[in-house]
Design an enzyme around this catalytic site. Structure first.
Site, PDB file in Angstrom:
ATOM      1  N   ASP A  60     -36.268-108.612 -50.531  1.00 12.75           N
ATOM      2  CA  ASP A  60     -35.009-108.479 -49.810  1.00 12.75           C
ATOM      3  C   ASP A  60     -35.329-108.689 -48.337  1.00 12.75           C
ATOM      4  OD1 ASP A  60     -32.817-107.075 -48.298  1.00 12.75           O
ATOM      5  OD2 ASP A  60     -32.137-106.588 -50.329  1.00 12.75           O
ATOM      6  N   HIS A 116     -28.313-103.791 -53.344  1.00 14.40           N
ATOM      7  CA  HIS A 116     -29.434-104.692 -53.053  1.00 14.40           C
ATOM      8  C   HIS A 116     -30.397-104.872 -54.230  1.00 14.40           C
ATOM      9  CE1 HIS A 116     -28.990-105.543 -48.637  1.00 14.40           C
ATOM     10  NE2 HIS A 116     -28.042-104.651 -48.847  1.00 14.40           N
TER      11      HIS A 116
END
Length: 457
Positions: A120, A19
């Site tokens: 994110d 991520h």
């Protein structure tokens, strides 16, 4: 006094898996396009260390890297070792206050308030932080549109399928969600309707699905032409929904700059000696550990079918290869601890990608025009593989979800030798063309990136 066009963007990474690298790729691209905007990049010290030790040495001057505590109390002993679930739980518990404090400190340091919080999508509580500070919340979903839809519609899926009845309805499709008509219940990620619905991860993703419609913009690493029906539907669910990928094509340096490809084991030189569309490239990402029996099944299948191969395998797993396999296949292929995946998937000699179905891997294969053999493990792997097989029709899923020698041989034969595989290759080549068009000047992803830039700065 700052010029009106100057702005300050707080970027909040989810510090696990791939991520941080995914959102940093976007941050770097935005920072290059908006040199008068400061991007404060927040991530845990350990994750930052891992991220920036892997080659990000030439940071744009307008990216400032900050550390955020990981939430693990001093002296804490992980109950099951340093497993991700407990670490994620501790991070999420501490993150809202830690991030508020670090954003405030960055504002004082730079002298400009944050006008946008780019995160994110897993950092769902950014909706509240943004509301408190009058900032835009812009959320990045690092996966594909099918998994995003599964989390967005978790409550509807649970209500329609019935959590208690789920085992009897695994083969049913999600025809009640536009664009998901070919996705089955059993393809959905754990925590939507299957598995432990009360796990840390399931709760985080459920909260995320509820919060995302509050974002001013949601964007993903995808291109509209790959799945226009689902894309159009998601556009109707969010205030703004942008496809800005594939990153494998947009993050490359311009051709005028010399790009040095890291290839310590000589994979690409070996590929030059192979016939077009003949090689099986095998790679399961950085997290997945293939069971020993399945390593043997792949090795035996490759050897019996004499398929040329490049196999990216961690050294600690190579002990499970059949005795004498490396010697017997020295001319046929190579087993390496690391391979330049993007470059291999672009190479004309690559005929099939044997993958776990992680989103980056799937999209890199699409960008290279390479059909896939998918063996899913967890998360979005199954739903990505299902879309690859029955929606885009550019590959096959492993029978019953595990590698056997016979099953792998059949997959290799189908993709590399049979008429069915030739159709997959033609479709994969067509999608590759569409991907390149999307990121070209005036292409859909090119225009969407401009819209993202406006939303952020």
């Amino acid at each position: 006094m700052a010029k009106p066009r100057d702005s300050h963007v707080a970027v909040l990474a989810f510090p696990f898996g791939n991520h941080p690298a995914a959102i940093f790729t976007v941050t770097r691209r935005l920072a290059s396009a908006a040199p008068t905007t400061v991007f404060s990049f927040f991530n845990t010290p350990q994750s930052n260390s891992s991220l920036f030790s892997s080659g990000y040495t030439d940071l744009p001057a307008n990216i400032r890297v900050h550390h955020v505590a990981d939430g693990v109390p001093e002296g804490h002993v992980f109950s099951k070792g340093p497993g991700p679930e407990e670490a994620i739980d501790l991070f999420l518990l501490a993150a809202p206050e830690n991030l508020r404090r670090e954003i405030s400190a960055a504002e004082k340091e730079i002298g400009t308030n944050v006008n946008c919080i780019l995160t994110d999508a897993f950092i769902w509580f950014a909706a509240d932080i943004a509301a408190e500070t009058n900032a835009n919340w812009v959320a990045f979903w690092a996966g594909g549109p099918n998994s995003l839809a599964a989390h967005l519609y978790t409550d509807r899926i649970r209500e329609t399928i019935g959590v208690k009845e789920v085992n009897a309805r695994m083969e049913e499709t999600l025809g009640f969600i536009t664009g998901m008509e070919k996705i089955r219940v059993k393809d959905t990620p754990e925590g939507v309707v299957c598995g432990d619905l009360d796990s840390v991860f399931a709760n985080m993703l459920h909260q995320m699905g509820l919060a995302l419609p509050r974002a001013s913009t949601v964007f993903i690493n995808f291109f509209e032409e790959l799945d226009p029906t689902l894309t159009d539907h998601l556009k109707s669910e969010f205030k703004r929904f942008l496809n800005i990928g594939p990153h494998a094509l947009t993050s490359s340096k311009p051709q005028t700059e010399e790009k040095i490809v890291q290839d310590p084991h000589g994979c690409l030189a070996w590929m030059e000696k192979q016939a077009p569309a003949s090689v099986a490239y095998i790679g399961f990402g950085t997290v997945v550990m293939l069971p020993p029996g399945e390593i043997v099944a792949i090795a035996e299948g490759l050897e019996s079918r004499k398929v040329p191969f490049v196999w990216s395998m961690k050294e600690k797993s190579s002990v499970h290869l059949p005795k004498g396999f490396l010697e017997r296949t020295r001319e046929q292929g190579m087993v390496v601890p690391w391979a330049p995946q993007v470059e291999l998937l672009k190479h004309e000699a690559t005929g099939v990608f044997v993958t776990h179905g992680g989103w980056n891997s799937v999209l890199e294969s699409v960008s290279g025009g390479v059909p896939m053999i998918c063996r899913p493990f967890f998360g979005d792997h199954g739903i990505n593989g299902r879309a690859m097989e029955v929606v885009w029709e550019i590959g096959v899923m492993v029978v019953d979800g595990v590698f056997t020698k016979d099953g792998f041989e059949k997959c290799l034969d189908r993709v590399l030798a049979q008429d069915d595989g030739k159709k997959m290759k033609r479709k994969a080549e067509k999608l590759k063309e569409l991907a390149h068009e999307a990121v070209s000047v005036k292409g859909s992803s090119f225009e969407n990136f401009k819209a993202l830039l406006e939303a952020v700065v």
